[in-house]
Design a protein around this motif. Structure first.
Motif, mmCIF file in Angstrom:
data_model
loop_
_atom_site.group_PDB
_atom_site.id
_atom_site.type_symbol
_atom_site.label_atom_id
_atom_site.label_comp_id
_atom_site.label_asym_id
_atom_site.label_seq_id
_atom_site.Cartn_x
_atom_site.Cartn_y
_atom_site.Cartn_z
ATOM 1 N N TYR A 170 0.833 -1.207 0.000
ATOM 2 C CA TYR A 170 0.000 0.000 0.000
ATOM 3 C C TYR A 170 0.870 1.260 0.000
ATOM 4 N N VAL A 171 1.879 1.271 0.861
ATOM 5 C CA VAL A 171 2.766 2.439 0.951
ATOM 6 C C VAL A 171 3.551 2.620 -0.347
ATOM 7 N N GLU A 172 4.043 1.542 -0.912
ATOM 8 C CA GLU A 172 4.809 1.639 -2.162
ATOM 9 C C GLU A 172 3.927 2.164 -3.299
ATOM 10 N N ALA A 173 2.687 1.682 -3.359
ATOM 11 C CA ALA A 173 1.774 2.138 -4.415
ATOM 12 C C ALA A 173 1.418 3.610 -4.227
ATOM 13 N N ARG A 174 1.331 4.064 -2.966
ATOM 14 C CA ARG A 174 1.029 5.485 -2.696
ATOM 15 C C ARG A 174 2.062 6.388 -3.366
ATOM 16 N N LYS A 175 3.310 5.938 -3.439
ATOM 17 C CA LYS A 175 4.386 6.761 -4.008
ATOM 18 C C LYS A 175 4.186 7.044 -5.491
ATOM 19 N N LYS A 176 3.343 6.273 -6.142
ATOM 20 C CA LYS A 176 3.110 6.443 -7.584
ATOM 21 C C LYS A 176 2.112 7.572 -7.879
ATOM 22 N N PHE A 177 1.473 8.117 -6.830
ATOM 23 C CA PHE A 177 0.425 9.118 -7.011
ATOM 24 C C PHE A 177 0.898 10.475 -6.508
ATOM 25 N N THR A 178 0.483 11.531 -7.192
ATOM 26 C CA THR A 178 0.691 12.873 -6.663
ATOM 27 C C THR A 178 -0.260 13.085 -5.488
ATOM 28 N N THR A 179 -0.017 14.149 -4.727
ATOM 29 C CA THR A 179 -0.893 14.420 -3.578
ATOM 30 C C THR A 179 -2.328 14.635 -4.025
ATOM 31 N N ASP A 180 -2.538 15.420 -5.083
ATOM 32 C CA ASP A 180 -3.902 15.689 -5.560
ATOM 33 C C ASP A 180 -4.570 14.420 -6.058
ATOM 34 N N GLU A 181 -3.811 13.573 -6.760
ATOM 35 C CA GLU A 181 -4.376 12.304 -7.238
ATOM 36 C C GLU A 181 -4.775 11.412 -6.061
ATOM 37 N N TRP A 182 -3.932 11.383 -5.041
ATOM 38 C CA TRP A 182 -4.221 10.543 -3.880
ATOM 39 C C TRP A 182 -5.464 11.024 -3.140
ATOM 40 N N ILE A 183 -5.576 12.334 -2.983
ATOM 41 C CA ILE A 183 -6.765 12.884 -2.334
ATOM 42 C C ILE A 183 -8.008 12.510 -3.127
ATOM 43 N N ASP A 184 -7.939 12.616 -4.454
ATOM 44 C CA ASP A 184 -9.092 12.275 -5.289
ATOM 45 C C ASP A 184 -9.428 10.791 -5.184
ATOM 46 N N LEU A 185 -8.399 9.938 -5.086
ATOM 47 C CA LEU A 185 -8.637 8.506 -4.904
ATOM 48 C C LEU A 185 -9.373 8.247 -3.591
ATOM 49 N N LEU A 186 -8.969 8.925 -2.524
ATOM 50 C CA LEU A 186 -9.629 8.737 -1.234
ATOM 51 C C LEU A 186 -11.064 9.256 -1.265
ATOM 52 N N ILE A 187 -11.275 10.391 -1.916
ATOM 53 C CA ILE A 187 -12.633 10.937 -2.015
ATOM 54 C C ILE A 187 -13.524 9.983 -2.804
ATOM 55 N N GLN A 188 -12.996 9.401 -3.888
ATOM 56 C CA GLN A 188 -13.765 8.413 -4.645
ATOM 57 C C GLN A 188 -14.010 7.157 -3.806
ATOM 58 N N SER A 189 -13.069 6.816 -2.939
ATOM 59 C CA SER A 189 -13.252 5.648 -2.080
ATOM 60 C C SER A 189 -14.407 5.862 -1.110
ATOM 61 N N ILE A 190 -14.579 7.104 -0.642
ATOM 62 C CA ILE A 190 -15.708 7.430 0.225
ATOM 63 C C ILE A 190 -17.016 7.368 -0.556
ATOM 64 N N GLY A 191 -16.908 7.568 -1.887
ATOM 65 C CA GLY A 191 -18.090 7.479 -2.744
ATOM 66 C C GLY A 191 -18.455 8.773 -3.436
ATOM 67 N N PHE A 192 -17.609 9.808 -3.309
ATOM 68 C CA PHE A 192 -17.937 11.110 -3.892
ATOM 69 C C PHE A 192 -17.102 11.401 -5.131
ATOM 70 N N ASN A 193 -17.652 12.259 -5.989
ATOM 71 C CA ASN A 193 -16.955 12.717 -7.189
ATOM 72 C C ASN A 193 -16.044 13.886 -6.814
ATOM 73 N N PRO A 194 -14.724 13.719 -6.885
ATOM 74 C CA PRO A 194 -13.817 14.781 -6.431
ATOM 75 C C PRO A 194 -13.945 16.078 -7.217
ATOM 76 N N GLU A 195 -14.477 16.009 -8.436
ATOM 77 C CA GLU A 195 -14.622 17.231 -9.227
ATOM 78 C C GLU A 195 -15.650 18.184 -8.640
ATOM 79 N N MET A 196 -16.488 17.689 -7.745
ATOM 80 C CA MET A 196 -17.533 18.511 -7.140
ATOM 81 C C MET A 196 -17.074 19.200 -5.860
ATOM 82 N N PHE A 197 -15.809 19.008 -5.483
ATOM 83 C CA PHE A 197 -15.315 19.547 -4.221
ATOM 84 C C PHE A 197 -14.024 20.323 -4.437
ATOM 85 N N GLY A 198 -13.845 21.385 -3.660
ATOM 86 C CA GLY A 198 -12.583 22.089 -3.629
ATOM 87 C C GLY A 198 -11.619 21.399 -2.671
ATOM 88 N N LYS A 199 -10.372 21.864 -2.636
ATOM 89 C CA LYS A 199 -9.339 21.222 -1.798
ATOM 90 C C LYS A 199 -9.732 21.238 -0.325
#
Length: 689
Positions: A170-199
């Motif tokens: 998990y930690v090694e795979a995290r390194k492949k993502f930028t911070t913004d990409e990772w945040i969007d992945l987590l938001i999608q994991s919660i079930g929301f569309n990251p494009e609808m939210f600001g930082k």
């Protein structure tokens, strides 16, 4: 799939699922999301569409055959009797029958009780003893003449949760993502569309996860109805439990002194109190006292014995009034039950999520992209409870000596939680570290500022952090402190306001709608060169307050913005023209010229919209013209008037976050000051040309 979804499937193959599938398979099954995603993770954790469709049918078939609906419980019991053995998906709880010295299970939906369970199963899954666990179980039926014997036999039980995971992977795979990409992945994991939210809005959503990865974390969120405050604690993780605020007792939560049975805090990582607000709720005094001790010391008493536990405490509830109303007449804790409206209790809260900043959930906000199977993420978060990331800012920043130990604990725990969620691999930049530290300070400051309003014995605290390299002190303010500075530091006791709360010379353009006496343009002599900065989620901003005073008097206005292409951008421009109309004499005409770029794919539609704006403008005294500059050389966004002003806009007119644009009965649609903003800056210059 978009680029991010492809990347997610590449680096987390088999551990992610398309989030819209949950609704597809749920039907009328009343089960938590993590149960459904557990099944989807078995059959649909892929990006291959054919496999997904096959998997969906398999999951639907499993639910159809084995999930127990209460109204079909009789039929399922009959199937078990006729077939001798049957697999069911149900919520199972276990109790000790001390008279017969056996453990007995109760199936919530199936409606059978006193099913014998072996001690090994209970020891392996102790949460069965507290509130029950969703499980897949094999049930057998064997009739006996002995009336005391139960004919139901539990042959196997498997709680629905991940059995193992690879944290290092998990930690090694995290390194492949930028911070913004990772945040969007987590938001999608919660079930929301990251494009609808600001930082900032994304970070507020992720703070809800901290109780799962940080031990003994005390969190409160108060805000309007319908913002999804309790969803994370009821649907997201098998390690959290959501209970109604009115159903809590000392024995249920901590310990039953009569039988020595440990309560919820001994078994769950996060215990959340739903519907916690309500001034008239009856609360046991003993509960408040023992909760205060637990939240401060992580321990509680059982007779003469003191016990410890790790459960985080979360309190969510609805507010009845707007933020400015609460700040003017009481405080941001005013909705709490009377017994919990206690400064000693409130001082133990580490972070106050401003629920009024969280948008009401709408259908368009849900994601159809890929995110972690929530059970996988829940196990990752749980494993990180053993780590401490609270010192990861200390090489670069330090907290002011004015900040008390309890305040530091709150800030450090929030910072540690956010670092675990966003940077489990380490490597956060100085700017990223500073951003999380400011968020952590703000959440604790919100608690302390309200405590000072409630209890005058609390001293005034300057929430400041220092840059180790430059030595510069950086004060932190809450967003509502910026928005409603007239009310923020008033005390209920004397109605006074501290001098430093006045915020200095606040320009007319920055005043919120609640503070403005009138939308009439300011006299020309009050206009000045200035630079204004606005935070994400700030409300009370409108084109009238930003531009109106500077648009009174010109005969020509030129707007340069390369991004007036899409429908919502053209609507923004139309609203800008409304401001021009409001601030020009009815007998005068104003020429407005727009310089933008042509939409690459929908240029014809863009032209049609601009033509309609031109036709409409001519009827109200605006001579509207436009031109397309497709050279790719225009990047700056600004407004220039022929009476001497140039307004520089880093975001152009695109300053508002997503809102329900097609809903005629929402004030955010009708009035700009009720929309949350994106972070943006505006500079007003006298045009020397």
């Amino acid at each position: 799939m978009n680029e991010l979804d492809q990347k997610i499937n590449t680096h987390f193959q088999g551990l992610v699922v398309r989030k819209d599938l949950v609704k597809t398979v749920k039907g009328n099954a009343i089960v938590p999301t993590y149960v459904l995603e557990y099944l989807l993770g078995q059959y649909c954790a892929t990006s291959d569409e054919a496999t997904i469709q096959t998997g969906i049918e398999t999951v639907k078939e499993i639910l159809g055959k084995h999930y127990v609906h209460r109204n079909e419980a009789g039929l399922i019991r009959s199937n078990i009797k006729e077939k001798g053995r049957y697999k069911v998906i149900d919520k199972i709880s276990v109790a000790l029958n001390d008279k017969d010295d056996v453990y007995e299970a109760e199936f919530s939906n199936l409606g059978i009780k006193k099913v014998l369970v072996d001690s090994g199963t209970v020891k392996a899954h102790p949460k069965l003893l507290v509130s029950g666990v969703w499980s897949i179980a094999d049930i057998e039926y064997e009739f006996t003449e002995d009336k005391r014997a139960c004919p139901w036999i539990l042959s196997s039980l498997k709680p629905i949760q991940l059995s193992h995971f690879d944290f290092d992977g998990y930690v090694e795979a995290r390194k492949k993502f930028t911070t913004d990409e990772w945040i969007d992945l987590l938001i999608q994991s919660i079930g929301f569309n990251p494009e609808m939210f600001g930082k900032r809005s994304k970070l507020l959503q992720l703070i809800r996860l901290i109780p799962y990865c940080e031990r003994n974390y005390n969190l409160i969120e108060l805000g309007p109805k319908g913002t999804g405050k309790s969803h994370i604690y009821s649907e997201f993780s098998p390690h959290g439990i959501l209970i109604s605020g009115g159903e809590v007792t000392v024995p249920k939560l901590f310990v039953n002194n009569s039988n020595g049975k440990i309560g919820l805090v001994g078994y769950w990582d996060a215990v959340a109190f739903d519907e916690f607000a309500g001034k008239k709720k009856r609360i046991d005094n003993a509960l408040v006292d023992i909760m205060k001790n637990y939240m401060a010391n992580k321990s509680f008493s059982r007779g003469v014995e003191t016990l410890g536990a790790e459960a985080s405490m979360v309190f969510v509830g609805n507010t009845q009034h707007t933020v400015p109303y609460m700040l003017k007449h009481s405080n941001l804790f005013e909705e709490l039950p009377e017994k919990f409206y206690d400064s000693a209790f409130l001082d133990r809260i580490h972070f106050y999520i401003p629920g009024w900043e969280v948008d009401i959930i709408r259908g368009e906000m849900f994601s159809d992209g890929y995110g972690f199977v929530v059970d996988y993420l829940a196990e990752i978060l749980r494993s990180m409870r053993n780590h401490d990331y609270s010192d990861r800012y200390k090489e670069q920043f330090s907290l002011s000596s004015d900040i008390s130990t309890r305040d530091r604990d709150g800030i450090n725990k929030t910072f540690s939680g956010l670092m675990k969620i966003l940077f489990p691999q380490g490597g956060a930049s100085k700017e990223e570290t500073e951003e999380l530290l400011k968020v952590a300070i703000e959440g604790r400051k919100r608690v302390k500022d309200q405590l000072m309003r409630i209890d005058s014995t609390y001293p005034n605290v300057c929430f400041t952090y220092l840059d180790a390299a430059s030595g510069k002190a950086n004060p932190v303010k809450t967003l509502e402190e910026e928005e409603y500075f007239h009310y923020y530091h008033k005390t209920v006791a004397d109605g006074s306001s501290t001098e430093d709360s006045k915020g200095g010379d606040v320009p007319t353009a920055a005043l919120s709608a609640t503070q403005e006496e009138s939308s009439a343009p300011a006299p020309a002599q009050t206009l000045k060169e200035q630079h204004l900065t606005f935070q994400e989620n700030q409300r009370g901003i409108s084109y009238d307050s930003l531009f109106g005073p500077y648009l009174s008097g010109p005969s020509k206005i030129t707007v340069t913005d390369p991004y007036v292409r899409l429908f919502y951008q053209l609507r923004n421009f139309m609203e800008f023209l409304e401001t021009v109309v409001k601030h020009k004499p009815r007998e005068e005409e104003v020429a407005v010229h727009l310089i933008t770029t042509e939409d690459e794919f929908k240029g014809e539609l863009q032209r049609n919209h601009l033509e309609k704006i031109k036709e409409s403008s001519g009827m109200v005294g605006i001579d509207f013209t436009w031109e397309f500059d497709n050279t790719g050389t225009i990047h700056a966004r600004h407004i220039v008037t022929d009476h001497g002003w140039k307004i520089l806009l880093d975001r152009g007119l695109d300053i508002f976050q997503h809102y329900e644009m097609n809903e005629a009965f929402t004030f955010a649609n009708r009035l700009q000051q009720y929309r949350p903003c994106k972070a943006f800056e505006v500079t007003y210059l006298r045009d020397k040309e």
